[in-house]
Design a protein around this motif. Structure first.
Motif, PDB file in Angstrom:
ATOM      1  N   GLN A 162      -7.275   0.099  -1.208  1.00  0.00           N
ATOM      2  CA  GLN A 162      -7.509  -1.159  -0.482  1.00  0.00           C
ATOM      3  C   GLN A 162      -8.747  -1.040   0.404  1.00  0.00           C
ATOM      4  N   ASP A 186      -5.240  -1.970  -5.265  1.00  0.00           N
ATOM      5  CA  ASP A 186      -4.603  -2.422  -4.035  1.00  0.00           C
ATOM      6  C   ASP A 186      -5.469  -3.464  -3.337  1.00  0.00           C
ATOM      7  N   GLU A 187      -5.067  -4.717  -3.459  1.00  0.00           N
ATOM      8  CA  GLU A 187      -5.788  -5.837  -2.834  1.00  0.00           C
ATOM      9  C   GLU A 187      -7.306  -5.724  -2.977  1.00  0.00           C
ATOM     10  N   THR A 223       0.827  -1.208   0.000  1.00  0.00           N
ATOM     11  CA  THR A 223       0.000   0.000   0.000  1.00  0.00           C
ATOM     12  C   THR A 223       0.862   1.259   0.000  1.00  0.00           C
TER      13      THR A 223
HETATM   14 MG   LIG Z   1      -2.013  -2.678   2.034  1.00  0.00          MG
END
Ligand SMILES: [Mg+2]
Ligand SMILES: Nc1ncnc2c1ncn2[C@@H]1O[C@H](COP(=O)(O)OP(=O)(O)OP(=O)(O)O)[C@@H](O)[C@H]1O
Lengths: 416, 314
Positions: B84, B160-161, B44
């Motif tokens: 995320q 992000d994820e 991140t």
């Molecule tokens: Mg992260």
């Protein structure tokens, strides 16, 4: 610019969709106005928001009506409301007002009684004489109260003289005109603005320092602006909270990676809080005008006061944001400020009756300037009368913004 | 092929914590590049610095020829970021959110309306577009979160994820949409701690751990690094694998990196077939019941294990 407006508008939408927020922004001030207004207005004069008003009386008349006016102000009914002082000459009375030792001076001229009551032997009245009300421009509310009581009293006299054609002196002597009645009538007249001496051409008032005319003293009229301004402080701290809330919830970082400058984001946020505050104030003013039948005064001047008071309040809001780290900190500081400013700035009781240092300290609050402007306007004041307060509010907001921006820059609100 | 993103010796520190420790890599126009790493690896943080949210402590990165240190606005116009954590206004509807974010990306009028409608269609929320976000399920929120990042048709998108904490079906939908976006020409930087996702999606993978980029390349390049190693996975009952068994496995000739989780024990080895019979013999000796035994070709998990001595997930 479009984006600043976009952010601002989004802010307003969110503020007015938050149910808890709406309660505090709109419902609470209305209920408190009503509640406090009823309590102070109907139960007891002593808990009135204005009390112990210092007034200087100069009785040059020394005949029935002049004496009766003095008695009225010194009467037991007005004991808590009025704090009368008797002096013997007009010049020293005016000086006391100029020195801010009194809210107003009443100068009853020689021959005032004679100008109203016909001479028993000739049946003629003397030449027209006028009572001079020398009002303190910094104590508009108190001066308005003094004026209302006087008008009420004179109204009784006039009614007695014209309709019954009996000697008013006799009426007073027989106790038919009670000093207390005069005060009561004064309050009533205050509610129906504009009814005053215009109806009594024979008796005229002369006002020296302020141009405010018909007085508007009643508890609701005092409470409504006070509460509106107090809950305006809630709104600005809510707005401040939202910026930190957005930081925690990822929408601020998301804005930061959109093609926007930091100033656009900050500008949009501030605009949003500002618009929310303005809308809140206008709704409260409109609603209280309709529901409580209050006359706030000239709409354009009112708008000007609203625009500048909200500006100053948003300045305080941004200062909180500059120093706080979490939304709950902002909420706590915001509530503390709301109450402190409410008390200090006169949202609950008039600061005029407080010691000098208190009055001076109250000037740091938007509340104090706002309340004095609103009561000036409600009493019929003009744009010119409120300009100093408007400038003070704008200057306050400006200074606070500069401090906030410097602090935010230094601390880096957006960088970790 | 041209690089759309070039990262040079990028460092990001939070006070004393070094979150990103001088990483360098590049992403070619049109590829899907995955940053694979465990929790706290610095994924991140890397995305935050590359997307100009955070200033780098040292180093630089160029995106489409612009520096993240100097040309933030130009970069922001070019990239899309899907954070995320959900970043939406809960009290606004999906449509209102999309309108708002679209206007932040200079879309307006008819163009904005068309894009919002297209995205709603794409994320399958046209029917529920006017409901407030807070009434949505987690998977629906994630879809809106992604949709917001696609409104302005970015050339390069950072995800992000995006599949953390959602059901298998939504996850499948998201992985498919990443592929279809890529097929339409979008370059993707995808971070994940799921080895399978990186494996399925990426042209190239960077493995990140403790802020260091410890491996970089295509999947076959990476598995080559591990050599001919394979993994032997023993499935056992939870209580059926005493410490002694694990300790004895570790000293078998050819056994490397013996890793034990609740139900399985994995053994990294150059020659899985040669290790199989001593393992079975040992389990018989200790009277341990093996439910099944798998032999796995090297994958990204093996690579991570090989490089760090730890499993990607704990
Ligand atoms: Mg992260
Ligand atoms: N704002 C911050 N302040 C201080 N330290 C931070 C901050 N954000 C992240 N870190 C630290 O930096 C390191 C990298 O964190 P980062 O969030 O980039 O990892 P990640 O790979 O995204 O992890 P995850 O898979 O959990 O999302 C961690 O040690 C984390 O604790």
């Amino acid at each position: 610019m479009n984006k600043i407006l976009g952010i601002g508008w989004k802010e307003v939408k969110l503020a007015f969709r938050d149910r808890a927020g709406l309660i505090l922004m709109l419902l609470a001030p209305m209920l408190l106005t009503l509640g406090l207004g009823l309590v102070t207005g109907s139960f007891n004069r002593s808990s009135s928001p204005v009390s112990g008003i210092p007034v200087v009386l100069v009785n040059l008349d020394r005949a029935q009506i002049g004496n009766a006016i003095v008695d009225t102000f010194a009467s037991a009914e007005l004991k808590d409301l009025m704090d009368p002082m008797l002096v013997s000459d007009a010049a020293s009375a005016r000086k006391m007002v100029d020195d801010d030792k009194a809210a107003a001076a009443l100068i009853i001229p020689v021959g005032f009684t004679d100008s109203i009551i016909p001479n028993t032997s000739t049946g003629a009245t003397g030449p027209l004489e006028q009572i001079e009300l020398y009002a303190n421009p910094t104590r508009t509310t108190s001066a308005s109260v003094v004026k209302t009581i006087l008008e009420g009293f004179l109204g009784q006299v006039e009614v007695g003289r014209i309709s019954a054609e009996t000697s008013v002196a006799a009426l007073i002597d027989q106790g038919l005109i009670q000093p207390g009645d005069a005060a009561q009538l004064g309050a009533q007249i205050g509610m129906q603005q504009g009814v005053g001496l215009t109806a009594n051409p024979a008796i005229a008032l002369e006002q020296s320092t302020t141009s405010g005319s018909a007085a508007g003293f009643n508890a609701l009229a005092y409470m409504a602006p006070g509460m509106a301004l107090m809950f305006l402080m809630y709104t600005v701290s809510y707005g401040g909270r939202s910026i930190l809330y957005e930081k925690q919830h990822g929408t601020l970082p998301r804005l930061m990676v959109a093609p926007l400058t930091t100033s656009q984001i900050l500008g949009g946020k501030i605009l949003g809080v500002y618009l929310t505050g303005v809308i809140q104030m206008l709704i409260l003013i409109g609603a209280s005008a309709v529901l409580f039948d209050l006359n706030w005064g000239n709409p354009l001047s009112i708008l000007l006061v609203v625009l500048s008071a909200v500006f100053a309040a948003v300045g305080w809001g941004s200062l909180i944001v500059a120093f706080a780290k979490t939304p709950s900190q902002v909420a706590n500081i915001g509530s503390a400020m709301m109450l402190t400013f409410g008390i200090l700035g006169g949202s609950f009781f008039s600061v005029e009756s407080m010691p000098g240092w208190y009055t001076i300290l109250s000037r740091i609050t938007p509340n104090a300037w706002g309340i004095s402007s609103f009561s000036t306007l409600a009493a019929g004041g003009t744009l010119l009368d409120i300009l100093p307060a408007v400038f003070a509010l704008l200057a306050m907001g400006g200074v606070l913004f500069i401090i906030s921006v410097v602090v935010i820059r230094r601390r880096g609100l957006f960088q970790e | 092929m041209n690089s759309i993103l070039e990262v040079h010796e990028l460092v990001k520190k939070y006070g004393a914590t070094v979150a990103v420790n001088g990483i360098s890599f590049d992403i070619k126009e049109g590829e899907i590049f995955s940053l694979l790493g465990p929790n706290g690896a610095g994924k991140t943080t890397t995305i935050s610095v590359l997307s100009t949210l955070l200033a780098p402590t040292a180093g630089d990165a160029m995106i489409g020829g612009f520096s993240i240190r100097k040309d933030q606005l130009a970069i922001r116009r070019m990239i899309g970021v899907i954070p995320q954590e959900l970043a939406l206004y809960d009290d606004l509807s999906a449509r209102e959110n999309l309108y708002f974010w679209g206007s932040m990306y200079d879309l307006r009028g008819k163009q904005l309306k068309t894009r919002v409608d297209e995205i709603l269609e794409q994320i399958g929320l046209t029917d529920k577009a006017n409901q407030k976000i807070k009434s949505y399920s987690g998977g629906m929120k994630r879809r809106v979160n992604i949709g917001v990042g696609l409104l302005h048709r970015p050339r390069l998108i950072f995800m992000d994820e995006p599949t953390v904490g959602i059901d298998a079906q939504s996850r499948r939908a998201i992985l498919d949409s990443v592929k279809s976006l890529n097929a339409q020409g979008m370059t993707v930087l995808y971070t994940t701690h799921y080895m399978e996702e990186a494996q399925e999606l990426s042209d190239r993978v960077g493995i990140i751990d403790h802020g260091d980029l410890i491996a970089l390349g295509t999947q076959s390049e990476l598995t080559m690094q591990v050599g001919e190693r394979e993994t032997l996975v023993l499935h056992v009952g939870e209580l059926d694998a005493p410490e002694e068994f694990v300790e004895r496995l570790k000293i078998l000739p050819g056994a490397e990196h013996v890793q034990r989780t609740d139900h399985e024990i994995s053994i990294n080895t150059p020659k899985a077939d040669e290790l199989l019979s001593p393992v079975v013999a040992l389990s018989n000796e200790l009277n341990i019941k093996l439910k099944s035994v798998d032999m796995q070709a090297p994958d990204l998990e093996t690579v991570f294990l090989h490089l760090t001595g730890r499993a990607l997930r704990d």
